[in-house]
Design a protein around this motif. Structure first.
Motif, PDB file in Angstrom:
ATOM      1  N   ILE A  15       0.822  -1.224   0.000  1.00 21.53           N
ATOM      2  CA  ILE A  15       0.000   0.000   0.000  1.00 21.53           C
ATOM      3  C   ILE A  15       0.852   1.268   0.000  1.00 21.53           C
ATOM      4  O   ILE A  15       0.608   2.169  -0.812  1.00 21.53           O
ATOM      5  N   ALA A  19       0.731   3.890  -3.088  1.00 20.46           N
ATOM      6  CA  ALA A  19       0.313   5.269  -2.834  1.00 20.46           C
ATOM      7  C   ALA A  19       1.330   6.258  -3.386  1.00 20.46           C
ATOM      8  O   ALA A  19       0.967   7.239  -4.044  1.00 20.46           O
ATOM      9  N   GLN A  20       2.609   6.001  -3.147  1.00 21.42           N
ATOM     10  CA  GLN A  20       3.647   6.916  -3.631  1.00 21.42           C
ATOM     11  C   GLN A  20       3.727   6.907  -5.151  1.00 21.42           C
ATOM     12  O   GLN A  20       3.863   7.954  -5.780  1.00 21.42           O
ATOM     13  N   VAL A  31      -3.123  11.763  -2.831  1.00 17.39           N
ATOM     14  CA  VAL A  31      -3.482  10.372  -2.550  1.00 17.39           C
ATOM     15  C   VAL A  31      -3.608  10.226  -1.043  1.00 17.39           C
ATOM     16  O   VAL A  31      -2.751  10.697  -0.295  1.00 17.39           O
ATOM     17  N   TYR A  32      -4.680   9.584  -0.603  1.00 20.24           N
ATOM     18  CA  TYR A  32      -4.921   9.366   0.815  1.00 20.24           C
ATOM     19  C   TYR A  32      -4.994   7.873   1.105  1.00 20.24           C
ATOM     20  O   TYR A  32      -5.652   7.136   0.382  1.00 20.24           O
ATOM     21  N   SER A  33      -4.343   7.442   2.159  1.00 14.49           N
ATOM     22  CA  SER A  33      -4.515   6.101   2.689  1.00 14.49           C
ATOM     23  C   SER A  33      -5.724   6.182   3.611  1.00 14.49           C
ATOM     24  O   SER A  33      -5.777   7.077   4.471  1.00 14.49           O
ATOM     25  N   ASP A  39      -8.416   0.921  -0.067  1.00 13.13           N
ATOM     26  CA  ASP A  39      -7.145   1.190   0.606  1.00 13.13           C
ATOM     27  C   ASP A  39      -6.657   2.617   0.407  1.00 13.13           C
ATOM     28  O   ASP A  39      -6.075   3.213   1.301  1.00 13.13           O
ATOM     29  N   LEU A  40      -6.888   3.151  -0.791  1.00 10.91           N
ATOM     30  CA  LEU A  40      -6.395   4.480  -1.156  1.00 10.91           C
ATOM     31  C   LEU A  40      -7.479   5.254  -1.883  1.00 10.91           C
ATOM     32  O   LEU A  40      -8.312   4.677  -2.577  1.00 10.91           O
ATOM     33  N   ALA A  42      -7.436   8.529  -4.532  1.00 11.72           N
ATOM     34  CA  ALA A  42      -6.635   9.485  -5.296  1.00 11.72           C
ATOM     35  C   ALA A  42      -7.550  10.562  -5.853  1.00 11.72           C
ATOM     36  O   ALA A  42      -8.663  10.281  -6.292  1.00 11.72           O
TER      37      ALA A  42
END
Length: 95
Positions: A15, A19-20, A31-33, A39-40, A42
């Protein structure tokens, strides 16, 4: 500006890397966890509607570890800033 919110299911063991990698893509502004069903999340911002497909199908879905996406197109933005502007009648409250 066209805004899309992309819900992303990612491989559990990657994850942070997913995300990165998504955050580094052109057209992705944030982008947020998150906790919940995905899970993410964007946020994609592009100038033309057609570019959403380029970013989501052409880039995000090809990031290793992305399992599935669900894209939502924003119609209108509402924020505290927008509401304050809408209700302002032009008086300066500073003394």
């Amino acid at each position: 500006m066209i805004t899309a919110i992309v819900m992303i299911d990612a491989a559990t063991d990657s994850i942070p890397e997913v995300a990165q990698a998504v955050a580094d893509l052109d057209g992705v502004s944030e982008v947020y966890s998150v906790a919940g069903d995905v899970d993410l999340i964007a946020v994609v911002r592009v100038r033309e509607f057609e570019h959403i497909a380029d970013v989501v199908a052409g880039r995000i879905n090809k990031v290793p570890g992305v399992l599935e996406t669900d894209t939502h197109i924003a119609f209108r933005a509402y924020s505290r800033h927008d509401l304050e502007a809408a209700f302002s009648i032009g008086f300066d409250t500073a003394d």
